[in-house]
Design a protein around this motif. Structure first.
Motif, short mmCIF file in Angstrom:
data_model
loop_
_atom_site.label_atom_id
_atom_site.label_comp_id
_atom_site.label_asym_id
_atom_site.label_seq_id
_atom_site.Cartn_x
_atom_site.Cartn_y
_atom_site.Cartn_z
N PRO A 140 0.84 -1.20 0.00
CA PRO A 140 0.00 0.00 0.00
C PRO A 140 0.88 1.25 0.00
O PRO A 140 1.90 1.30 0.70
N VAL A 141 0.52 2.24 -0.82
CA VAL A 141 1.24 3.51 -0.87
C VAL A 141 0.23 4.65 -0.92
O VAL A 141 -0.87 4.49 -1.42
N ALA A 142 0.63 5.79 -0.39
CA ALA A 142 -0.27 6.94 -0.33
C ALA A 142 -0.35 7.69 -1.66
O ALA A 142 -1.39 8.23 -2.02
N ASP A 143 0.79 7.72 -2.39
CA ASP A 143 0.83 8.48 -3.63
C ASP A 143 1.99 7.98 -4.49
O ASP A 143 2.68 7.03 -4.12
N LEU A 144 2.21 8.60 -5.63
CA LEU A 144 3.25 8.15 -6.56
C LEU A 144 4.65 8.30 -5.97
O LEU A 144 5.50 7.44 -6.18
N ALA A 145 4.89 9.38 -5.22
CA ALA A 145 6.20 9.57 -4.61
C ALA A 145 6.49 8.46 -3.60
O ALA A 145 7.60 7.93 -3.56
N GLU A 146 5.51 8.08 -2.82
CA GLU A 146 5.69 7.00 -1.87
C GLU A 146 5.87 5.66 -2.60
O GLU A 146 6.65 4.81 -2.16
N GLY A 147 5.18 5.49 -3.72
CA GLY A 147 5.35 4.28 -4.51
C GLY A 147 6.78 4.16 -5.03
O GLY A 147 7.39 3.09 -4.97
N LEU A 206 6.66 11.34 -14.87
CA LEU A 206 5.78 12.10 -13.97
C LEU A 206 6.55 12.52 -12.73
O LEU A 206 6.31 13.57 -12.16
N LEU A 207 7.49 11.66 -12.32
CA LEU A 207 8.33 11.92 -11.16
C LEU A 207 9.71 11.36 -11.46
O LEU A 207 9.84 10.20 -11.82
N ARG A 208 10.71 12.21 -11.35
CA ARG A 208 12.09 11.78 -11.61
C ARG A 208 12.83 11.76 -10.26
O ARG A 208 12.78 12.71 -9.51
#
Length: 82
Positions: free
Chosen positions: A15-22, A74-76
């Motif tokens: 489980p992750v809260a958002d893409l950064a946490e993923g 989307l996130l680097r």
């Protein structure tokens, strides 16, 4: 959200809260497991049953369709093994 990937043939779901946490969870798993790219699939982030992003081996986050020439993540994350 849920991060899913395969590690040495075993399905992993976190489980992750958002893409950064993923991205951070994938990077931590990669570092702690010591698995190389041939034994660790790229990650997929789901919201319910919908695929919302992909995480590459280096932790960058991409649109659901994945990397394509000229695409920007989307996130680097910093460095190859952030």
């Amino acid at each position: 959200m849920t991060l899913k990937f395969t590690a040495a043939g075993q399905a992993v779901s976190l489980p992750v809260a958002d893409l950064a946490e993923g991205s951070a969870a994938y990077n931590l798993y990669r570092k702690e497991s010591g698995l190389g790219a041939s034994h660790l699939s790229g990650g997929r982030v789901f919201s319910g049953r919908a695929l919302v992003a992909r995480v590459s081996y280096n932790g960058n986050v991409w649109r659901p369709e994945g990397w394509k020439p000229g695409a920007e993540p989307l996130l680097r994350v910093g460095g190859l093994f952030a």
